[in-house]
Design a protein around this motif. Structure first.
Motif, PDB file in Angstrom:
ATOM      1  N   GLU A 192       0.859  -1.183   0.000  1.00 32.31           N
ATOM      2  CA  GLU A 192       0.000   0.000   0.000  1.00 32.31           C
ATOM      3  C   GLU A 192       0.896   1.234   0.000  1.00 32.31           C
ATOM      4  O   GLU A 192       2.080   1.164   0.358  1.00 32.31           O
ATOM      5  CB  GLU A 192      -0.891   0.024   1.254  1.00 32.31           C
ATOM      6  CG  GLU A 192      -1.744  -1.204   1.457  1.00 32.31           C
ATOM      7  CD  GLU A 192      -3.033  -1.197   0.637  1.00 32.31           C
ATOM      8  OE1 GLU A 192      -3.363  -0.157   0.037  1.00 32.31           O
ATOM      9  OE2 GLU A 192      -3.702  -2.254   0.602  1.00 32.31           O
ATOM     10  N   GLY A 257      -1.060 -13.887   2.539  1.00 30.04           N
ATOM     11  CA  GLY A 257      -2.464 -13.581   2.265  1.00 30.04           C
ATOM     12  C   GLY A 257      -3.120 -12.851   3.420  1.00 30.04           C
ATOM     13  O   GLY A 257      -2.601 -12.827   4.535  1.00 30.04           O
ATOM     14  N   LEU A 258      -4.296 -12.274   3.133  1.00 29.67           N
ATOM     15  CA  LEU A 258      -4.858 -11.353   4.125  1.00 29.67           C
ATOM     16  C   LEU A 258      -5.415 -12.038   5.363  1.00 29.67           C
ATOM     17  O   LEU A 258      -5.395 -11.468   6.451  1.00 29.67           O
ATOM     18  CB  LEU A 258      -5.877 -10.416   3.482  1.00 29.67           C
ATOM     19  CG  LEU A 258      -7.187 -10.934   2.925  1.00 29.67           C
ATOM     20  CD1 LEU A 258      -8.218 -11.107   4.009  1.00 29.67           C
ATOM     21  CD2 LEU A 258      -7.712  -9.923   1.913  1.00 29.67           C
ATOM     22  N   ALA A 261      -2.527 -12.607   7.598  1.00 28.71           N
ATOM     23  CA  ALA A 261      -2.044 -11.315   8.096  1.00 28.71           C
ATOM     24  C   ALA A 261      -2.935 -10.831   9.244  1.00 28.71           C
ATOM     25  O   ALA A 261      -2.445 -10.313  10.256  1.00 28.71           O
ATOM     26  CB  ALA A 261      -2.017 -10.291   6.964  1.00 28.71           C
ATOM     27  N   ARG A 262      -4.246 -11.015   9.074  1.00 24.82           N
ATOM     28  CA  ARG A 262      -5.164 -10.604  10.155  1.00 24.82           C
ATOM     29  C   ARG A 262      -4.906 -11.438  11.415  1.00 24.82           C
ATOM     30  O   ARG A 262      -4.927 -10.918  12.534  1.00 24.82           O
ATOM     31  CB  ARG A 262      -6.619 -10.742   9.697  1.00 24.82           C
ATOM     32  CG  ARG A 262      -6.979  -9.669   8.670  1.00 24.82           C
ATOM     33  CD  ARG A 262      -8.459  -9.636   8.324  1.00 24.82           C
ATOM     34  NE  ARG A 262      -8.704  -8.441   7.525  1.00 24.82           N
ATOM     35  CZ  ARG A 262      -9.331  -8.401   6.353  1.00 24.82           C
ATOM     36  NH1 ARG A 262      -9.819  -9.505   5.836  1.00 24.82           N
ATOM     37  NH2 ARG A 262      -9.485  -7.258   5.714  1.00 24.82           N
ATOM     38  N   ASP A 278      -8.312  -2.788   7.104  1.00 24.79           N
ATOM     39  CA  ASP A 278      -7.403  -2.622   5.966  1.00 24.79           C
ATOM     40  C   ASP A 278      -6.530  -1.388   6.237  1.00 24.79           C
ATOM     41  O   ASP A 278      -6.920  -0.511   7.008  1.00 24.79           O
ATOM     42  CB  ASP A 278      -8.188  -2.368   4.673  1.00 24.79           C
ATOM     43  CG  ASP A 278      -8.971  -3.589   4.230  1.00 24.79           C
ATOM     44  OD1 ASP A 278      -8.959  -4.595   4.951  1.00 24.79           O
ATOM     45  OD2 ASP A 278      -9.613  -3.522   3.165  1.00 24.79           O
ATOM     46  N   TYR A 417      -2.163  -6.917  -6.246  1.00 18.73           N
ATOM     47  CA  TYR A 417      -1.577  -8.195  -5.836  1.00 18.73           C
ATOM     48  C   TYR A 417      -2.161  -9.400  -6.566  1.00 18.73           C
ATOM     49  O   TYR A 417      -1.747 -10.530  -6.360  1.00 18.73           O
ATOM     50  CB  TYR A 417      -1.687  -8.393  -4.321  1.00 18.73           C
ATOM     51  CG  TYR A 417      -3.091  -8.252  -3.773  1.00 18.73           C
ATOM     52  CD1 TYR A 417      -4.003  -9.293  -3.856  1.00 18.73           C
ATOM     53  CD2 TYR A 417      -3.501  -7.065  -3.181  1.00 18.73           C
ATOM     54  CE1 TYR A 417      -5.282  -9.164  -3.354  1.00 18.73           C
ATOM     55  CE2 TYR A 417      -4.785  -6.925  -2.675  1.00 18.73           C
ATOM     56  CZ  TYR A 417      -5.671  -7.988  -2.764  1.00 18.73           C
ATOM     57  OH  TYR A 417      -6.933  -7.837  -2.281  1.00 18.73           O
TER      58      TYR A 417
HETATM   59  N1  UDP Z   1      -3.621  -7.717   1.838  1.00 15.58           N
HETATM   60  C1  UDP Z   1      -2.609  -8.478   2.441  1.00 15.58           C
HETATM   61  N2  UDP Z   1      -2.104  -9.547   1.761  1.00 15.58           N
HETATM   62  C2  UDP Z   1      -2.582  -9.948   0.540  1.00 15.58           C
HETATM   63  C3  UDP Z   1      -3.634  -9.202  -0.026  1.00 15.58           C
HETATM   64  C4  UDP Z   1      -4.135  -8.105   0.647  1.00 15.58           C
HETATM   65  O1  UDP Z   1      -2.167  -8.137   3.535  1.00 15.58           O
HETATM   66  O2  UDP Z   1      -2.073 -10.929  -0.011  1.00 15.58           O
HETATM   67  C5  UDP Z   1      -4.172  -6.563   2.561  1.00 15.58           C
HETATM   68  C6  UDP Z   1      -4.369  -5.298   1.739  1.00 15.58           C
HETATM   69  O3  UDP Z   1      -3.190  -4.511   1.732  1.00 15.58           O
HETATM   70  C7  UDP Z   1      -5.507  -4.625   2.461  1.00 15.58           C
HETATM   71  C8  UDP Z   1      -6.306  -5.792   3.009  1.00 15.58           C
HETATM   72  O4  UDP Z   1      -5.464  -6.921   2.937  1.00 15.58           O
HETATM   73  O5  UDP Z   1      -5.068  -3.802   3.533  1.00 15.58           O
HETATM   74  C9  UDP Z   1      -7.588  -6.084   2.253  1.00 15.58           C
HETATM   75  O6  UDP Z   1      -7.340  -6.197   0.874  1.00 15.58           O
HETATM   76  P1  UDP Z   1      -8.127  -5.329  -0.207  1.00 15.58           P
HETATM   77  O7  UDP Z   1      -8.250  -3.975   0.301  1.00 15.58           O
HETATM   78  O8  UDP Z   1      -7.471  -5.513  -1.526  1.00 15.58           O
HETATM   79  O9  UDP Z   1      -9.539  -6.014  -0.212  1.00 15.58           O
HETATM   80  P2  UDP Z   1     -10.962  -5.260  -0.383  1.00 15.58           P
HETATM   81  O10 UDP Z   1     -11.043  -4.266   0.700  1.00 15.58           O
HETATM   82  O11 UDP Z   1     -10.950  -4.658  -1.736  1.00 15.58           O
HETATM   83  O12 UDP Z   1     -11.945  -6.380  -0.235  1.00 15.58           O
END
Ligand code: UDP
Ligand code: MN
Length: 471
Positions: A192, A257-258, A261-262, A278, A417
């Motif tokens: 980001e 992946g997210l 990460a969470r 996010d 990504y």
């Molecule tokens: N993100 C991450 N790893 C990944 C893909 C996304 O940490 O492999 C993070 C991204 O930077 C963001 C959050 O996960 O802060 C949610 O992703 P995104 O905003 O693209 O999803 P949306 O809000 O569009 O559903």
């Protein structure tokens, strides 16, 4: 001498008249107030204590309003002194209209551009950037392609910009307990823009009562951009000089992946409640109190705030209507209608029961852990929100959207990504279907047009996730 005496007498006289006038005004106001209040009291048959309460309530609302106005004016003055671009200023007065929009439709936009238009088909320049030189257009477009939003503009907007308060006015007067649980805010990110992350941090610091905000944890899901390493570390150091220990960072050593990460953020957190957001958000005024109060009442509630949209090109805020978070048979999230039971309550501030979450969530940290956090086996993006939702509703918890908690979220134009988001979405959806949906899993396969046998999609090991449903 005589003239001096006359002047002295005159001044004393004037002073006396002025004082007399003041007394008169004060006295008349008191009498009028008493008359009005007495009259109202008679008309409404209020008990004196009730009346006092109403008047006091009104006065305190008025005071809060004035305080808010004062703060907004102070910020606006500060911004104009800083020479900040007028976009943010206009936005605070008018939430939606963009002055160039109508003009752009008529084709006047490009006519008036004194510079050659380098990217007429780019979504970035549809309603923004008419004054940019060719070099600036090139820079802005490159950044846009890299991030999926307008980083050129973000780098020029104030980090502490004000946002329009998008809450219903009835939220302003909600009272919350003075003792509330502590809060860890988790911001996950992968490539980001630095200023976007900084704006998220700034909004959290500015709009969360310091006594409640224990820490902000940044989780870097193995970003590749250089500025998110040493530069970000430097910014964190600066924040922590002002608020010691407030910011922490955890970095993945591979892309996970997210969902993972969470989870990493939750594992690092130490407060009673975690808000997992996010990194491209700006929290709005009073966002945290409703969350903390609700989780204090019931530790089994998983909460979603209401989202507003930060436009990817102009960074204007678009207010979104209140809705619940649902999903379709592809397990792709969507907004659904408000339940009748909630509408019948006639209380726009009341929590709304919701089938699912969009992704961003707040929860009691330990409860989230007890029910199995998020499925770390989800790759890249998607599915983890539905998996959590099905598990929460089946494992003694609930999900609610809180109308008075609003978070502005930047909806990207494209996701840097993943070139084809449907690949991880499909895989992760099958994972959810296999774990939770028994005979209904066929619906998910059909929605994705995948054969039930030998689908050819490896959704990974689900045995540990299956265990949650069986315990
Ligand atoms: N993100 C991450 N790893 C990944 C893909 C996304 O940490 O492999 C993070 C991204 O930077 C963001 C959050 O996960 O802060 C949610 O992703 P995104 O905003 O693209 O999803 P949306 O809000 O569009 O559903
Ligand atoms: Mn997002």
């Amino acid at each position: 001498m005589l003239r001096r005496n006359v002047l002295g007498v005159l001044s004393i006289g004037l002073l006396l008249v002025f004082a007399l006038n003041l007394l008169l005004i004060f006295y008349t106001k008191r009498i009028v107030q008493e008359l009005i209040l007495g009259d109202r009291q008679n008309k409404l048959h209020f008990a004196p204590s009730e009346l006092n309460w109403t008047v006091m309530d009104r006065l305190s609302r008025l005071e809060a309003n004035l305080q808010h106005l004062k703060q907004t004016m102070k910020l606006a003055t500060k911004q104009s002194e800083d020479g900040i671009c007028t976009l943010a200023m206009v936005k605070d007065e008018k939430l939606y209209p963009f002055p160039d929009r109508a003009h752009a439709k008529e084709g006047g936009f490009f006519k008036e551009n004194p510079h050659k238009v380098l990217f007429p088909d780019s979504e970035l320049f549809k309603k923004w950037g008419r004054d940019l030189s060719e070099a600036q257009q090139k820079e802005a477009e490159d950044l846009f392609q890299k991030f999926g939003y307008n980083v050129y503009l973000s780098d020029r907007l104030p980090l502490d910009r004000t946002l329009p308060d998008t809450r219903d006015s009835r939220c302003h007067w909600k009272q919350y307990p003075s003792q509330l649980p502590s809060l860890s805010v988790i911001l996950i990110f992968m490539d980001e823009a630095l200023t976007v992350i900084q704006r998220a941090i700034t909004s959290i610091i500015q709009r969360t009562p310091p006594r409640l905000l224990k820490e902000i944890i940044l989780v870097d899901d193995f970003s590749s951009h250089g500025e998110l390493k040493a530069d970000l570390d430097e910014k964190i150091k600066l924040y922590n000089q002002k608020c010691p220990g407030l910011l922490k960072i955890v970095r993945h050593t591979e892309r996970r992946g997210l969902a993972a990460a969470r989870n990493t953020g939750r594992e690092a957190a130490t407060a009673d409640v975690v808000a997992i957001l996010d990194a491209h958000i700006e929290v709005n005024v009073g966002w945290a109190e409703p969350i903390l109060a609700r989780i204090q009442e019931d530790r089994t509630v998983i909460i979603s705030p209401v989202f507003d949209n930060i436009l990817f090109d102009t960074f204007e805020l678009i207010k979104y209507a209140l809705a619940v978070d649902g999903f379709n048979w592809e397990l792709w999230c969507r907004y659904d209608a408000l339940p009748k039971a909630w509408v019948d309550l006639h209380d726009v501030t009341a929590p709304v029961r919701s089938p699912s979450i969009m992704g961003i969530l707040a929860a009691n940290r330990l409860f989230l852990e007890e029910i199995g956090s998020l499925d770390g086996g989800m790759l890249t993006y998607g599915g983890e929100n539905v998996e959590l939702s099905l598990r929460v509703w089946q494992c003694g918890g609930k999900i609610e959207v809180l109308p008075c908690s609003r978070v502005a979220h930047l909806e990207r134009h494209h996701k840097p990504y993943s070139l084809d988001l449907r690949i991880p979405l499909k895989r992760n959806a099958l994972r959810v279907a296999e774990i939770w949906m028994d005979e209904y899993k066929d619906m998910v396969y059909m929605a994705w047009n995948i054969p039930l046998q030998n689908s050819g999609i490896d959704f990974g090991d689900i045995s540990s996730r299956m265990a949650f449903g069986r315990n």
